[in-house]
Every structure is written in structure tokens, then in C-alpha cells.
Design a protein around this motif. Structure first.
Motif, PDB file in Angstrom:
ATOM      1  N   HIS A   2       0.322  -0.897   0.333  1.00 12.06           N
ATOM      2  CA  HIS A   2      -0.095  -0.080   0.166  1.00 12.06           C
ATOM      3  C   HIS A   2       0.893   0.860  -0.615  1.00 12.06           C
ATOM      4  CE1 HIS A   2      -3.665  -2.395   0.724  1.00 12.06           C
ATOM      5  NE2 HIS A   2      -2.805  -2.951   1.402  1.00 12.06           N
ATOM      6  N   GLY A   6      -0.482   2.714  -3.705  1.00 11.84           N
ATOM      7  CA  GLY A   6      -2.020   2.167  -3.529  1.00 11.84           C
ATOM      8  C   GLY A   6      -2.706   1.336  -4.139  1.00 11.84           C
ATOM      9  N   SER A   7      -1.835   1.058  -4.848  1.00 12.97           N
ATOM     10  CA  SER A   7      -2.471  -0.462  -5.799  1.00 12.97           C
ATOM     11  C   SER A   7      -2.759  -1.727  -4.932  1.00 12.97           C
ATOM     12  CB  SER A   7      -0.658  -1.350  -6.206  1.00 12.97           C
ATOM     13  OG  SER A   7      -1.329  -2.149  -7.253  1.00 12.97           O
ATOM     14  N   GLU A  73     -11.321  -1.073  -3.359  1.00 13.94           N
ATOM     15  CA  GLU A  73     -10.051  -1.185  -4.263  1.00 13.94           C
ATOM     16  C   GLU A  73      -9.714  -2.720  -5.259  1.00 13.94           C
ATOM     17  OE1 GLU A  73      -7.356   2.097  -4.325  1.00 13.94           O
ATOM     18  OE2 GLU A  73      -6.985   0.443  -3.149  1.00 13.94           O
ATOM     19  N   HIS A  84      -5.929  -5.713 -10.596  1.00 12.91           N
ATOM     20  CA  HIS A  84      -5.317  -4.976  -9.683  1.00 12.91           C
ATOM     21  C   HIS A  84      -6.417  -3.133  -9.655  1.00 12.91           C
ATOM     22  CE1 HIS A  84      -1.202  -6.119  -9.873  1.00 12.91           C
ATOM     23  NE2 HIS A  84      -1.200  -5.659 -10.948  1.00 12.91           N
ATOM     24  N   PHE A  86      -8.303   0.432  -8.427  1.00 15.84           N
ATOM     25  CA  PHE A  86      -8.383   1.970  -7.917  1.00 15.84           C
ATOM     26  C   PHE A  86      -9.454   2.777  -7.644  1.00 15.84           C
ATOM     27  CE2 PHE A  86      -4.152   0.437 -10.372  1.00 15.84           C
ATOM     28  CZ  PHE A  86      -3.323   0.190  -9.401  1.00 15.84           C
ATOM     29  N   GLY A 235      -1.142   3.435  -9.883  1.00 19.37           N
ATOM     30  CA  GLY A 235      -1.449   3.293  -8.903  1.00 19.37           C
ATOM     31  C   GLY A 235       0.400   4.582  -8.470  1.00 19.37           C
ATOM     32  N   GLN A 238      -2.048   8.950  -8.736  1.00 12.44           N
ATOM     33  CA  GLN A 238      -2.648   7.741  -7.164  1.00 12.44           C
ATOM     34  C   GLN A 238      -2.772   8.424  -6.259  1.00 12.44           C
ATOM     35  OE1 GLN A 238      -4.450   4.316  -5.290  1.00 12.44           O
ATOM     36  NE2 GLN A 238      -5.783   4.708  -5.830  1.00 12.44           N
ATOM     37  N   VAL A 244      -8.246  10.780  -3.308  1.00 10.58           N
ATOM     38  CA  VAL A 244      -9.138   9.657  -2.647  1.00 10.58           C
ATOM     39  C   VAL A 244      -9.377   9.652  -2.070  1.00 10.58           C
ATOM     40  CG1 VAL A 244      -6.493   8.322  -3.072  1.00 10.58           C
ATOM     41  CG2 VAL A 244      -7.379   9.293  -1.382  1.00 10.58           C
TER      42      VAL A 244
END
Length: 390
Positions: A2, A6-7, A73, A84, A86, A235, A238, A244
């Protein structure tokens, strides 16, 4: 997993199951501490580290990763058949991450000539200033719109608001011969009705505000991919750009996902009846709904979609003012922008959702009305349209 990216990859023991099983269980295993069957809302911005660099579960700061968002996610990736997922603060934030995460000034993108007004505004008023170039073209004639600088083809199917259908498999095959990335906005169809990654798309984008969330109570966006390199780039942006949603947004979206399959079946049931009624009405010049045999994309939609969706557009024979009058007379259909919620909505695209394309090649007909057909009793929806049309 993480921190810094963010993936979120799909994990857990639910691969291979049907759509609704995935929607209820993927990424949402019972809490190991309490046994809670719903992922908790982790309303925290930061996390205690067990020494410098010693992250518990990979979490350090909630812009980079939050357990509630991680669950969302993983769920999004699973229901789209991706690896994956997001989650973003809005659909346009998700689109922006794709553009700035994967493209550079001077790159060229082909977009639909009837794209969503917000998408057109992002390309024309924001990305163009950054140096991105685009061509709006019918996606049935993609080859003529691509050039040596084309790096991406942006697909909507069905399109907003004309409900045209693009052949995802054919577009992906053509684009990939030139090394061009294919993005599909799957908002109108939802993951329940259409799986663009399985048809050859590289990236799927959603406004999860719409059918995925489904209750008009949360704004969000999503990007889903299978390719690890694309996932790393998305990611990174992001996290670096920070658009987010919060943990409560993720919680609400997850709650919506659980009933997506049953809701979409009801949306489709009702939309089919509405479209058939409108098609036989003497004041309607044209009905745009892929489920009608008269729709030019009917056969293709039947091939790549499970059903035909909950969106219906129509043109009034008596012109713009008559279309506006219908929008103002409905009682069950609520006059409002957005779509995909449990309640039925009506709007005038030329004056509302697509006002940003007025005067451009993407301008929509002034006599067009767009319906987001909800899950109310179908007889009540038909009665409301009957009185509104007079």
C-alpha cells in the motif's frame, strides 16, 4: 503493497465464483479480530509503525492506503475481472490519473464524438493546456482518427447520452497493432453487464457514483487493470496526486456493490418497458436504447453485454421546448443530473450534463431527453411518462 502506490491486487479465496458471489465476498473477508462480516470503516489518517519502516500490513498514511479502501479496490478488481483496482474521489479524478499517469505533452488520444461532457471538458479545457492533443471521432472509423502520435483510444459504450455502441474487441485489436492503449469507460454498462478487460481493453474506468454505488449518496471513481506495469503507473499517480476518497466513501461504495447484480436486473427490466412504451408514442421522434431491435448497435450490444442497461434517451418531435416541458412535468422521474441510482432521473443533456460541449463537434440534439430508469414499480414510471408527455 500500500505504501507509496495505492495498488490493490485481488486476494482471497473467491476467484472463480459468479459475479454476485464476488461482489459480496471479494476483498471483504470477515474481520480477523471480531468476526465482523462487513469491513470496518478505518477513520484514521496515520498508522503506528513498529520501528522505522516497520509497517503493520503495509499501511503508513491513508492517502497511500487505507484498509477500507483496500477492500473496495479488491472488490472492484474482482467484479471487473482485473488484477489491480484503484479507487478515486470521483470518476473525473480517475480519468485524470489515467491521462497524466500514462501520457505526456504532445501525445494524441482518440475520443468518441459523443463522449460524456465532463470527459470532453477534461480533454479540451484541462489536458489540452498541458499539451495533450485529441481527436473526436466515430469509433466505427477509428483508423482514420489515429496517427503516429496516438497513444490511447478512449471508448464509451454505451455512450453518454446517445447510447451508441462501440465494438470493444475490434477497437482493441486495431489499436494494439499500433501499440496503442485502450481505455473503456464502463460506467453506463456497469461490471455486471459488460467486462471490457475480457474483450481486450487495457484499462477500465468508472464513475462509481453511478451504478456501482447505486444509491446517489456517495461520489467516487475507479480504475481497473490487469497489467502490472500499468498498475504501477496508475498507483503512483493515485498516491502522488492524492485524489482518493475517504473510508466512509469506500464503505458506502462497497455496500452498493453487494447488490449491484440484482439492481441491474431491475434497472434493465424497467428500462426495456420504458423504451418499448416510448417507441410507440406519437410524440417521440426517436428512442435511443440498445435493447430495441431498431437500434443500430442492438446486435453488437447483445454480443458484448449481458443485458442492455438502464439508460434510455429519446428525441421529442416538437423540438427543444417540448423536451424541456417533459423534463419539468414528471413527478416520479426526478429532474436532476447524474444517473445509476435506485431512483429514476430525467434531464435535458443540452442544457445540463452536456452543456460543456455546446458549440463543439460533440454538441447533442436540443430535443434530446435522457432517462436514468430506476428500480421503482415499472407501471408507475410508465404512468408518469404518460402524463408528462400529455
Amino acid at each position: 503493497m500500500h505504501e507509496g502506490t495505492g495498488s490493490t491486487s485481488v486476494t482471497g479465496g473467491v476467484r472463480g465464483h459468479g459475479f454476485s458471489t464476488l461482489a459480496i465476498h471479494a476483498g471483504q473477508e470477515p474481520d480477523p479480530l471480531t468476526g465482523a462480516v462487513v469491513p470496518p470503516i478505518y477513520a484514521t489518517s496515520t498508522y503506528k509503525q513498529d520501528g522505522v519502516g516497520g509497517l503493520r500490513g503495509g499501511y503508513e498514511y491513508s492517502r497511500s492506503g487505507n484498509p477500507t479502501r483496500t477492500a473496495l479496490e479488491a472488490s472492484l478488481a474482482a467484479i471487473e475481472g482485473g488484477s489491480h483496482g484503484f479507487a478515486f474521489a470521483s470518476g473525473l479524478a480517475a480519468e485524470d490519473a489515467i491521462l497524466r499517469g500514462l501520457l505526456a505533452p504532445g501525445d494524441h488520444v482518440v475520443i468518441p464524438d459523443d463522449a460524456y461532457g465532463g470527459t470532453f471538458r477534461l480533454f479540451d479545457k484541462v489536458a489540452a493546456k498541458w499539451g495533450l492533443r485529441y481527436t473526436a471521432a466515430p469509433l466505427t472509423d477509428l483508423a482514420s482518427a489515429m496517427n503516429a502520435d496516438t497513444k490511447m483510444v478512449w471508448v464509451e459504450t454505451p455512450t453518454n447520452p446517445l447510447l451508441n455502441i462501440a465494438d470493444i474487441e475490434q477497437i482493441a485489436d486495431l489499436a494494439h497493432r499500433s501499440g496503442v492503449t485502450v481505455v473503456v469507460d464502463n460506467t453506463f454498462a456497469s461490471p455486471y453487464l459488460q467486462q471490457p478487460l475480457a474483450l481486450g481493453a487495457d484499462i477500465v474506468v468508472h464513475s462509481t457514483t453511478k451504478y456501482v454505488g447505486g444509491h446517489s449518496d456517495v461520489v467516487g471513481g475507479a480504475v481497473i487493470v490487469n497489467d502490472d506495469e500499468l498498475a504501477e503507473k496508475i498507483g503512483f499517480h493515485q498516491n502522488a496526486m492524492g485524489a482518493v476518497g475517504g473510508p466512509f466513501d469506500a464503505f458506502l461504495t462497497l455496500r452498493g456493490i453487494k447488490t449491484l447484480g440484482v439492481r441491474m436486473d431491475r434497472h434493465c427490466d424497467n428500462a426495456e418497458r420504458v423504451a418499448e412504451y416510448l417507441a410507440g408514442h406519437p410524440k417521440i421522434a426517436e428512442v435511443r436504447y440498445p435493447g430495441l431491435a431498431t437500434h443500430p448497435g442492438h446486435d453488437l450490444a447483445g454480443k458484448q453485454m449481458k443485458r442492455y442497461g438502464g439508460m434510455v434517451s429519446f428525441r421529442h418531435k416538437d423540438g427543444e421546448q417540448a423536451a424541456l416541458d417533459v423534463c419539468g412535468r414528471t413527478e416520479v422521474f426526478i429532474l436532476g443530473e447524474s444517473l445509476g441510482g435506485v431512483e429514476s432521473l430525467i434531464e435535458h443533456p443540452g442544457r445540463m450534463t452536456h452543456a460543456s460541449v455546446v458549440g463543439s463537434a460533440l454538441e447533442v440534439p436540443a430535443d434530446l431527453v435522457r432517462l436514468s430508469v430506476g428500480i421503482e414499480d415499472a407501471d408507475d414510471l410508465l404512468a408518469d411518462l404518460r402524463q408528462a408527455l400529455g
